[in-house]
Scaffold this active site. Structure first.
Site, short mmCIF file in Angstrom:
data_model
loop_
_atom_site.label_atom_id
_atom_site.label_comp_id
_atom_site.label_asym_id
_atom_site.label_seq_id
_atom_site.Cartn_x
_atom_site.Cartn_y
_atom_site.Cartn_z
N GLU A 116 0.82 -1.22 0.00
CA GLU A 116 0.00 0.00 0.00
C GLU A 116 0.85 1.27 0.00
O GLU A 116 0.35 2.35 0.32
CB GLU A 116 -0.95 0.02 1.20
CG GLU A 116 -1.89 -1.17 1.32
CD GLU A 116 -2.93 -1.28 0.21
OE1 GLU A 116 -2.93 -0.42 -0.71
OE2 GLU A 116 -3.73 -2.23 0.25
N HIS A 139 -2.90 2.47 8.21
CA HIS A 139 -4.00 1.71 7.59
C HIS A 139 -4.24 0.47 8.43
O HIS A 139 -3.29 -0.22 8.83
CB HIS A 139 -3.64 1.32 6.16
CG HIS A 139 -4.54 0.29 5.57
ND1 HIS A 139 -5.90 0.49 5.40
CD2 HIS A 139 -4.30 -0.97 5.14
CE1 HIS A 139 -6.43 -0.60 4.89
NE2 HIS A 139 -5.50 -1.51 4.72
N HIS A 141 -7.63 -2.61 9.79
CA HIS A 141 -8.91 -3.27 9.48
C HIS A 141 -9.78 -3.35 10.74
O HIS A 141 -10.03 -4.45 11.24
CB HIS A 141 -8.65 -4.68 8.94
CG HIS A 141 -7.79 -4.76 7.72
ND1 HIS A 141 -7.19 -5.92 7.30
CD2 HIS A 141 -7.44 -3.82 6.80
CE1 HIS A 141 -6.50 -5.70 6.18
NE2 HIS A 141 -6.62 -4.42 5.86
N GLU A 169 -18.00 12.22 21.76
CA GLU A 169 -16.67 12.72 21.39
C GLU A 169 -16.40 12.69 19.88
O GLU A 169 -15.42 13.29 19.43
CB GLU A 169 -15.57 11.98 22.16
CG GLU A 169 -15.36 10.56 21.75
CD GLU A 169 -14.12 9.93 22.41
OE1 GLU A 169 -13.22 10.67 22.81
OE2 GLU A 169 -14.08 8.71 22.50
N HIS A 210 -13.20 -3.03 3.50
CA HIS A 210 -11.76 -3.31 3.66
C HIS A 210 -11.21 -2.75 4.98
O HIS A 210 -10.76 -3.52 5.82
CB HIS A 210 -10.99 -2.74 2.46
CG HIS A 210 -9.52 -3.03 2.50
ND1 HIS A 210 -8.77 -3.29 1.38
CD2 HIS A 210 -8.64 -3.07 3.53
CE1 HIS A 210 -7.50 -3.51 1.73
NE2 HIS A 210 -7.40 -3.38 3.03
O1 2HA Z 1 -0.93 -5.00 3.86
O2 2HA Z 1 -3.90 -4.36 4.71
O3 2HA Z 1 -4.50 -3.47 2.32
C1 2HA Z 1 -2.11 -5.69 4.01
C2 2HA Z 1 -3.25 -4.80 3.78
C3 2HA Z 1 -3.55 -4.45 2.40
ZN ZN Z 2 -5.76 -3.50 4.22
#
Ligand code: 2HA
Ligand code: ZN
Length: 269
Positions: A116, A139, A141, A169, A210
């Site tokens: 990414e 980033h 999940h 908040e 995602h």
């Molecule tokens: O690197 O989260 O979006 C693994 C991820 C890809």
């Molecule tokens: Zn990811």
């Protein structure tokens, strides 16, 4: 040279990766982090003239030529970062023409930066231009955020409003709201360009079905932003279908006044 494993920036990213893993946000190799560093932070630990190898960036990063980044490795597990930083992380400089990462430390097993990287570096370029103190793109999940995104319209004003209504908040922590991208193939320059475009307006961008991107001046700030969205989404999902009380728009306006923040226009009635 001092031992780089004791450098504050390395200790901090290790602790953050472990913490994110323990939140249950970064299964397997999910998630990636990039931190912009200054040369002065690195010189006590590294000879910045000693380039170990170069790795093509595969997009034009000329706008940030010469900048230094600490970035999680592709295919690497957040779970393992703390125990073996030199394999799971890398530090590189963007080459003068912006086409290569000049590796100075890490990716010890011959690895490379996260798939990414385009979304990270393109987001860094945008966030720095808005706020020169911006240093971190994260980033991950987060479970409830992904769940809430699945049961809400993709409209970002609507999504933002539901977050603000759910948790006091929320409007205080992200008054500019949350950007939402439709589902896209990850790891591409296209999703990088779309993410960076949203980063012109937001520090938080959702990738539908995602995960999430967060930007901040340091790891704590980026993590805190994502943590607040996730906590709010958790409350939303725990109460989904049985809600009796939400914060009315008059209340959200009163919060904005009290905390002297300017919420995104066009959301509150
Ligand atoms: O690197 O989260 O979006 C693994 C991820 C890809
Ligand atoms: Zn990811």
């Amino acid at each position: 040279m001092k031992n780089i494993l004791e450098a504050p920036f390395l200790r901090e990213i290790c602790k953050t990766a472990s913490n994110m893993y323990r939140q249950g946000w970064d299964e397997r190799n999910g998630g990636n982090i990039s931190v912009r560093l200054d040369e002065e932070q690195l010189t006590p630990y590294l000879d910045v003239k000693n380039v170990l190898r170069t790795i093509p960036t595969k997009f034009d990063a000329e706008k940030i030529a010469g900048q230094y980044y600490l970035v999680t490795g592709t295919g690497k597990y957040f779970k393992n970062v703390e125990d073996d930083p030199e394999t799971n992380l890398g530090i590189f400089r963007i080459s003068a023409d912006g086409t290569e990462a000049e590796l100075l430390w890490g990716y010890k097993d011959g690895g490379r930066f996260t798939s990414e990287l385009p979304a990270h570096l393109m987001s860094h370029i945008v966030r720095q231009s808005i706020d020169p103190t911006s240093r971190v793109i994260m980033h991950t999940h987060p479970t409830y955020t992904i769940a809430m995104n699945a049961v809400c319209p993709l409209d970002e004003d609507e999504f933002t409003h539901r977050l603000w209504q759910t948790n006091t908040e929320a409007i205080v922590v992200f008054p500019e709201g949350v950007g939402v991208l439709p589902w896209m193939v990850c790891g591409t320059n296209e999703i990088g360009i779309a993410t960076a475009e949203k980063m012109k307006e937001y520090r938080i961008v959702l990738w539908t079905n995602h995960g999430i991107y967060g930007a901040g001046k340091d790891l704590d700030e980026a993590f805190g932003l994502i943590e607040t969205v996730e906590k709010t989404a958790q409350i939303y999902m725990l109460t989904f279908g049985k809600v009796q009380n939400v914060i009315p728009d008059s209340g959200l306006k009163a919060l904005a006044e009290w905390f002297r923040i300017t919420p995104k226009k066009g959301i509150l009635q």
